[in-house]
Structures are given as structure tokens and as C-alpha cells.
Design a protein around this motif. Structure first.
Motif, short mmCIF file in Angstrom:
data_model
loop_
_atom_site.label_atom_id
_atom_site.label_comp_id
_atom_site.label_asym_id
_atom_site.label_seq_id
_atom_site.Cartn_x
_atom_site.Cartn_y
_atom_site.Cartn_z
N TYR A 190 0.75 -1.19 0.21
CA TYR A 190 0.02 0.09 0.14
C TYR A 190 0.86 1.23 0.06
O TYR A 190 1.61 1.36 1.05
N ALA A 207 -5.02 0.45 4.27
CA ALA A 207 -3.78 -0.33 4.32
C ALA A 207 -4.19 -1.36 5.75
O ALA A 207 -3.63 -2.50 5.39
N LYS A 212 -1.42 -3.98 6.27
CA LYS A 212 -0.05 -3.30 6.08
C LYS A 212 0.00 -1.87 6.75
O LYS A 212 -1.23 -1.31 7.14
N PRO A 214 1.12 1.86 5.43
CA PRO A 214 1.39 2.53 3.90
C PRO A 214 2.71 3.02 3.75
O PRO A 214 3.54 3.51 4.84
#
Length: 238
Positions: A190, A207, A212, A214
């Protein structure tokens, strides 16, 4: 770059065509990789946006990957392009090795983009679609200036505004009924612009749907045009 060349299929966001990814694509190619910029149904110059839905966009991504005989593909999605990317990743799971989201929505199964917006914004989008004879949403200069790219001169904002095309309303109203990228176990990345204020929710939240954090790059929602070096490098480094 690494010794092996990668294959990138670049999916544009709402109102955009393949042209929006070209600056990034040129840099990916210069690094020795293959890059294909898609324009989705109903968003080409002079296209009629009426009667086109999200499944048409998914079908187009799938058919282009198959037509070109691609494998070991990295799908790269901008903004709303996260929706057709997710649908295509499911259909092409044997061919897709990674999905990169650049300031992109990460769909929730059974929830459309409109559903994923705050209630007032959702009502506005539905109203624009209902009021359009082609059930589309047309871009405006004010939208570009206020939401998409606040960091450039007016001449550039006007140019981008004129390049944008009406978007089939069903692209925003339709939902996907397939597992998401994270559920499929496809590796993902991301990327988010430091000054991006266009997303309906913070990019960090999208994200997080992928599990995740970013990767931050300079620019607004249109950093793929204003900061292509940094966006391309983030894709390559990911």
C-alpha cells in the motif's frame, strides 16, 4: 533493479484512463520491466458510460491479461481501481503474484464504494448518478482543485480536469462478492501520498485491511502525475 524483469498491469482510478499511469509506466520500463496501462470500459475518450458495471471493468482487466499472455503479474491500482483489481486478482490468482495499491480503496466483500463512504457523501454520489441521463458522474474543475491535486498551478489542474471522463455510476454502486486480496494470500503493498485528502477514509485504514502500513510518497491523490519518480520507485522497492 533485480535481475528478473517484472510485469506490471496498471489500473486507473475513477474518471481516469490509462494515460494517468503513463509517467509511472515509462519509469518502470526504463528500469527494465514491462508495464501495461489499461483504460476501463466507459472511460475512454467519447465512450458512452451508460449500462456499464463493475463486472465489466473486472472482465476487461482479466481479458487483457489473458489476451497479452501475461503471467507473474503485479496488478497496480489507483484509487477506485482497487475494486477491479480485487475482482481480477481473484479470477487471475494463478497469474497474479502481487497487488500494489496506490492511494486505492481496498474493497470489503459485499460493500460498494458508495457503501464505504460516509452517509452524506454516499447520498451525494447516489444523487449525482440518479440525476444523470447516462447514470454517470461527471468530473469538474472544482473537484480536481479541491480534492485531487491542490499542489499545482491552475493551468495543470485545468488540463487534468479536461482529461477526465464521466464515470459509469455502477462502478460506484456495484459490490464484489469475492474474497479480498488479503484473504487470497496474494502479497500486497500500500502506497499513499503524504498530502492525499481524496480518500473517503484515511489511507492508513485501507492499508490496515491488507494488514499493512502504508509506504509514504510525496504528493496528493494525483502523485502518479506530479511525482512519478517517487511512485515508480516505491512500486519497484515494494
Amino acid at each position: 533493479m533485480s535481475g528478473k524483469a517484472s510485469t506490471y498491469v496498471l489500473i486507473p482510478g475513477a474518471w481516469h484512463g490509462g494515460w494517468s499511469w503513463r509517467p509511472v509506466a515509462e519509469r518502470l520500463r526504463a528500469a527494465g520491466h514491462r508495464a501495461f496501462c489499461l483504460t476501463l470500459p466507459g472511460t475512454g475518450d467519447g465512450d458512452d458510460p451508460s449500462g456499464i458495471g463493475l463486472q465489466d471493468a473486472v472482465d476487461h482487466v482479466v481479458s487483457e491479461v489473458e489476451r497479452l499472455g501475461l503471467s507473474d503479474v503485479t496488478l497496480v491500482a489507483h484509487s477506485w481501481g482497487g475494486y477491479p483489481a480485487a475482482g481480477a486478482a481473484y479470477r487471475l490468482s494463478a497469474k497474479v503474484t502481487k497487488v500494489v495499491h496506490y492511494a486505492a480503496q481496498v474493497p470489503v466483500r459485499g460493500r460498494s464504494l458508495v457503501d464505504d463512504n460516509p452517509p452524506e457523501a454516499a447520498a451525494m454520489l447516489r444523487g449525482l448518478i440518479d440525476a444523470s441521463p447516462t447514470r454517470s458522474i461527471s468530473p469538474s474543475l472544482q473537484f480536481v482543485q479541491g480534492i485531487f491535486m491542490q499542489d499545482v498551478e491552475e493551468e495543470t489542474q485545468r488540463l487534468v480536469s479536461e482529461l477526465l471522463t464521466p464515470l459509469p455510476g455502477n462502478y460506484f454502486l456495484d459490490a464484489l462478492d469475492v474474497p479480498g486480496v488479503a484473504e487470497l494470500g496474494i502479497p500486497s503493498l500500500y502506497i499513499l501520498g503524504e498530502d492525499d485528502h481524496a480518500l473517503p477514509q484515511p489511507g492508513t485504514e485501507f492499508a490496515a485491511r491488507l494488514g499493512k502500513e502504508p509506504v509514504m510518497v510525496p504528493g496528493t491523490h494525483e502523485g502518479l502525475l506530479t511525482h512519478p519518480d517517487e511512485v515508480a520507485q516505491a512500486i519497484l522497492n515494494g
